[in-house]
Write a protein that holds these residues in place. Structure first.
Motif, PDB file in Angstrom:
ATOM      1  N   GLN B  34       0.835  -1.203   0.000  1.00  0.00           N
ATOM      2  CA  GLN B  34       0.000   0.000   0.000  1.00  0.00           C
ATOM      3  C   GLN B  34       0.869   1.252   0.000  1.00  0.00           C
ATOM      4  O   GLN B  34       0.621   2.195  -0.740  1.00  0.00           O
ATOM      5  CB  GLN B  34      -0.933  -0.001   1.233  1.00  0.00           C
ATOM      6  N   THR B  38       0.943   3.806  -3.230  1.00  0.00           N
ATOM      7  CA  THR B  38       0.549   5.193  -3.006  1.00  0.00           C
ATOM      8  C   THR B  38       1.669   6.144  -3.428  1.00  0.00           C
ATOM      9  O   THR B  38       1.436   7.169  -4.063  1.00  0.00           O
ATOM     10  CB  THR B  38       0.192   5.405  -1.521  1.00  0.00           C
ATOM     11  N   LYS B 185      -4.203   9.355   1.926  1.00  0.00           N
ATOM     12  CA  LYS B 185      -4.724   8.048   2.351  1.00  0.00           C
ATOM     13  C   LYS B 185      -5.694   7.450   1.330  1.00  0.00           C
ATOM     14  O   LYS B 185      -6.088   6.294   1.455  1.00  0.00           O
ATOM     15  CB  LYS B 185      -5.482   8.199   3.681  1.00  0.00           C
ATOM     16  N   THR B 188      -5.465   3.970  -0.391  1.00  0.00           N
ATOM     17  CA  THR B 188      -5.675   2.822   0.497  1.00  0.00           C
ATOM     18  C   THR B 188      -7.147   2.688   0.883  1.00  0.00           C
ATOM     19  O   THR B 188      -7.681   1.573   0.978  1.00  0.00           O
ATOM     20  CB  THR B 188      -4.756   2.952   1.727  1.00  0.00           C
TER      21      THR B 188
END
Ligand SMILES: Cc1ncc(C[n+]2csc(CCOP(=O)(O)OP(=O)(O)O)c2C)c(N)n1
Ligand code: SF4
Ligand SMILES: [Mg+2]
Lengths: 337, 618
Positions: B34, B38, B185, B188
């Motif tokens: 993740q 990202t 974020k 995710t």
């Protein structure tokens, strides 16, 4: 399904230009000619037939057939044939193998190909000896057999190919003497028709290293008394006088004489090759007297290609991908400027 | 709750290396993936490397059960997952113990203090608690009661048992690290929404914990948000993050589409090659025929059958499997069928180091067969270019009618990196030697004059019926011919055919210097480590060190010798005991090939390379 051919072939169409190099008198010649005669009966085009073999005298077979063919490496023909058939299910694919090729070095492939049930045909030339390497015992040689590698007698108990095959869930198993070309041809045609892996064990005499090993089963004068030639739907009757038959006594097959002890033809078992449960087929392949020949098992089951094909169609129908670009540019992609 | 034992000036870095470690069940692979995805989407260059135990479910808390995921992100080009860590996130004592060695002195550790209990400390063989005994005084330790804080964050979420709650503490750690590096974020959270579509309570819980970690780091302001790593300058285009093994599989998908042939894979599972099989079986929508065989021999045998029947045929394996395939590969070679064998190398000999990387199968690839049996050998060098070399392996096999061995290794196969997606339109054509319709005097062993590739007659084609096999064959008909002169002739033709591939592959290029005092030579999966080390010495002022990295090994590029002549010293660096170097010694006289080898199941470290280079140009 192979297309029906318009032009009628004869066995000559299947002879290649290569000189056949087996020892004179070897049963391999009988199998070769039986195959060349069976092919025109199968209604398959010459270019759609592929013979694949491993290594051994018997494995020279593909060179003598005027079809596509591959003489591969020892024991691995089932893998190669599986790849050919999965790549092109339209082909009629034949594995030609020996007892050593199939059950010693290739034992693992042999059981797995049977388990999977790809629509292939396997002809097992069982001469109970390693012919090409000049006479060592094989996995089907009997205990006590004197060979070049067992001068005092073989100490390793053998496989019974039929028993092994049925244990591996073979759907089609036939056994036939190496001296009855018409019967061989007929069984080859049936094996071809059968959808799934078919295994044909030929009791093949090697005149050089194991001559006569089947004499008391296959010789003309004893064959009818010593063999029971099984046919689906027919009573299990044998003998020169057609007066011997098989019944089930407790958990064993028993030979009886029709007309003795009140036994009539109605008491004799009827052969059901298509039965799913292999128990009776197992008993038949294990019989030492009489030796069961003919098509012992022919159970119709789904083939691997059919399963694969259905899955592929289903996945294709539900997928948004038709070209690789669709996949490459799917999901988590990002731009850099 | 939080103690910072050492205050440091915040650094502004071009790149950082982070490692997440914990128990096999702590979700470290997911956390690492993740974070790296990202970062890639943020525009950073990235390189990742997972490191998991070879035991599938090792006992909880044990030293050998530690699972780790390392990621290197940068605003500059990043070519390795990095050696030394800037940040270590340790979810338990065992993770700390086994990974602390890699952390740069003075740098940061985030630990879940809740996991540092008596039981776990014992399992990690700590006599005293490292969080209390001053053994970590040289690092900046951020102690967080992650498990408790996770529980606290989830106290109002319905439908979660204790296990599910503690399991999501990795998202707390991820939230913290996101804040530290200024990452968003959303990626995710999107991932949760997709993954837990049918389990809304898990979407809620994971999102809550991720946010909790993020705001925790923010609110307490104890962690300086110092590491702003801006996007890297990368060629413009559409990207995705890809793992080496996936790239390999996709290269074959592309080659099949390009060549118009159907794709067949025959394989038997073996680490670290299995993910190629896992990837290929997904693609039934493209008609991929993937066959899991009963062993490696049947794997290659089925591929040989498929090749004979006209498919683009592949078999994938790792070292021990290649050993099993040797005889069959020789068969494919003498029958001159197109076939690609992928060997994802791992530490050997025998079962060796199954989950570690090594380059020790080169000699096996070159010579691991009976008789005179040359095949094309090529090697991919980065996770992303596994795609290109898989494509190229297929192209060479089809155009030259010969088996090709493609070497990758555990390091690039499991590593991931941004891949500038190559669309089908950008890829070169793939020709083949199929004879579509029969003509008079067609023969299976008639050859293309330039490549020496033979005719490919496929079962089903009327009039091309022929037999091939492992016995020596006549140079035209392919029939058995064991005559002495014919055997010698055929042996030479097969060798020459492979040699001529030189005319179809790119020349070897140098980087950093085209002539000078030292040429650093590498091949295959070490590209990233070697490239960054040579780049660094170059930046340090050593302008006389060049770098040449080989992807084509058999045959070697035509200009290899000329290139070697332009340097005073040649240093061949390999993760083995010296294999490529011996191939070079065999091929090129009059050079002194120095060698630098590492045989620890690990990639090269930057410092060991720098030291070696500097020693040689002093
Ligand atoms: C890898 C390998 N091991 C051993 C051999 C030697 N070899 C060739 S044929 C054979 C046995 C063949 O026996 P069988 O399969 O019964 O065939 P037959 O010759 O009896 O028809 C052996 C051991 C070989 N060719 N390859
Ligand atoms: S050695 Fe035996 S099996 Fe081989 S060809 Fe001669 S007779 Fe036939
Ligand atoms: Mg034999």
């Amino acid at each position: 399904m192979e297309a029906i051919v318009e032009k009628k072939y004869t066995y000559k169409d299947f002879e290649s230009d290569q000189e056949v190099r087996w020892c004179p008198g070897c049963d391999d010649y009988v199998i070769l000619r039986s195959m060349q005669k069976a092919l025109p009966e199968m209604g398959v085009k010459k270019e759609e037939v592929v013979f694949v073999s491993g290594i051994g005298c018997s494995s020279r077979f593909p060179y003598y057939m005027n079809t596509y063919g591959m003489h591969s490496i020892h024991g691995r023909a089932p893998g190669i044939a599986s790849g050919i058939k999965l790549a092109n299910p339209k082909l009629s694919v034949w594995v030609m193998t020996g007892d050593g090729d199939a059950m010693a070095i290739g034992g693992n492939h042999f059981i797995h190909v049977l388990r999977r049930n790809i629509d292939l045909n396997i002809v097992l030339f069982n001469n109970e000896i390693y012919g090409l390497t000049k006479g060592q015992f094989s996995p089907t040689s009997v205990v006590g057999q004197k060979t070049k590698s067992s001068p005092y007698g073989n100490t390793q108990p053998p496989f019974n190919p039929g028993e092994l095959a049925l244990g591996a869930n073979a759907r089609f198993f036939a056994r036939i003497g190496g001296n009855v070309p018409k019967d061989i041809s007929q069984i080859l045609v049936e094996a071809h028709k059968f959808k799934g892996t078919s295994l044909i064990e030929v009791l093949q005499n090697c005149v050089i290293f194991n001559d006569g090993c089947y004499n008391n089963i296959t010789n003309k004068d004893v064959k009818e008394d010593k063999q029971i030639y099984l046919e689906h739907g027919k009573p299990m009757i044998f003998g020169k006088n057609r007066d011997k038959g098989l019944i089930l006594n407790k958990l064993k097959l028993e030979v009886v004489t029709i007309g003795e002890n009140g036994i009539t033809e109605a008491d004799i078992l009827v052969h059901n090759a298509k039965e799913k449960d292999p128990t009776m087929h197992q008993m038949l392949v294990r019989l030492e007297y009489p030796v069961a020949t003919g098509i012992i098992r022919s159970f119709d089951d789904v083939t691997l290609e059919e399963r694969e094909d259905a899955l592929t169609k289903q996945v294709k129908a539900n997928s948004k991908f038709t070209k690789t670009n669709d996949l490459f540019f799917s999901g988590e992609i990002y731009m850099v400027n | 709750m939080i103690t910072e034992k050492l205050k440091l000036q915040p650094e502004v870095l071009e790149a950082v290396v982070i490692r997440f470690v914990g128990d096999s069940g702590d979700g470290m692979q997911l956390t690492g993936t993740q974070f790296s995805d990202t970062s890639a989407m943020f525009g950073n260059d990235i390189a990742t490397f997972p490191n998991y135990p070879s035991e599938i479910r090792a006992p909880q808390g044990s030293l050998y059960g530690v699972s780790g995921f390392q990621v290197h992100i940068g605003s500059v080009e990043v070519s390795t997952p990095g050696d030394n860590l800037d940040l270590l996130v340790a979810m338990n004592p065992a993770g700390l113990k086994t990974n602390l060695y890699a952390l740069k002195p003075g740098h940061t550790i985030i630990v879940d203090t809740d996991a540092f209990n008596k039981k776990n400390l014992e399992k990690a063989q700590y006599d005293t608690n490292p969080l209390e005994d001053h053994s970590l005084d040289n690092y900046r330790v951020i102690q967080v009661d992650m498990t408790s804080l996770t529980k606290e964050a989830l106290k109002n979420v319905e439908g979660l048992d204790n296990k599910a709650i503690t399991r999501s503490k990795n998202m707390f750690a991820l939230g913290m690290v996101y804040w530290m590096y200024g990452r968003a974020k959303e990626h995710t959270i999107d991932f949760f929404n997709k993954k837990f579509k049918t389990k809304p309570h898990l979407i809620e819980s994971n999102t809550k914990v991720l946010n909790a970690g993020y705001y925790f780091a923010e609110t307490l302001e104890l962690i300086p948000n110092a590491y702003t790593i801006s996007p890297a300058k990368m060629p413009s285009g559409t990207y995705r993050v890809i793992m080496g093994n996936t790239a390999t599989a996709w290269g074959f998908l592309a080659a099949a589409e390009k060549s118009g042939l159907e794709l067949f894979l025959g394989s038997y599972p073996i680490t670290p090659a299995t993910d190629i099989l896992h990837e290929m079986v997904k693609h039934k929508h493209f008609g991929v025929k993937a066959f899991q065989a009963e062993d490696e021999i049947a794997g290659i045998a089925s591929a040989i059958g498929a090749a004979f029947a006209g498919d683009l045929a592949i078999t994938t394996t790792s070292g021990p499997g290649l050993a099993l395939k040797g005889e069959a590969l020789g068969l494919a070679m003498i029958m001159e069928l197109p076939l690609v064998v992928v060997n994802v190398q791992r530490g050997g000999p025998s079962t060796g180091l199954p989950t570690k990387t090594e380059q020790s199968d080169l000699m096996q690839a070159m010579y691991g067969r009976n008789g005179e049996s040359p095949v094309i050998v090529i090697a991919a060098s980065t996770p992303a270019n596994c795609f290109n070399f898989a494509f190229q392996a297929a192209k060479l096999a089809l155009e030259h009618m010969t088996p090709v061995i493609l070497l990758t290794d555990g390091y690039i196969a499991n590593g991931s990196a941004p891949w500038k997606i190559q669309s089908m339109e950008e890829l070169p054509e793939i020709k083949n030697n199929i004879t579509k319709t029969a003509y008079e005097n067609w023969q299976p062993y008639t050859r293309n004059e330039d490549t020496l590739a033979r005719n490919w007659g496929i079962p089903g084609t009327p009039g091309l019926e022929h037999r091939i096999g492992g016995l020596e064959k006549d140079s035209v008909t392919g029939n058995v011919n064991q005559a002495p002169e014919n055997h010698e002739k055929m042996t030479k033709i097969r060798a020459e055919k492979v040699k001529r591939v030189q005319n179809y592959i790119p020349e070897i290029k140098t980087e950093f210097a085209d002539s000078g005092d030292l040429l650093v030579v590498g091949w295959g999966g070490t590209y990233g480590s070697l490239h960054s080390a040579v780049k660094q010495v170059n930046l340090e002022g050593y302008k006389n060190i060049g770098f040449a990295h080989f992807n084509y090994i058999n045959p070697l590029p035509k200009n290899t010798e000329a290139l070697f002549k332009r340097f005073k010293k040649i240093l061949v660096c390999e993760l083995n005991n010296g294999q490529f170097v011996n191939i070079l010694r065999m091929n090129f006289n009059g050079f002194e090939f120095l060698q630098f080898n590492k045989i620890q199941g690990l990639p090269f470290g930057n410092n060991e390379l720098l030291d070696e280079f500097k020693k040689l140009v002093k």
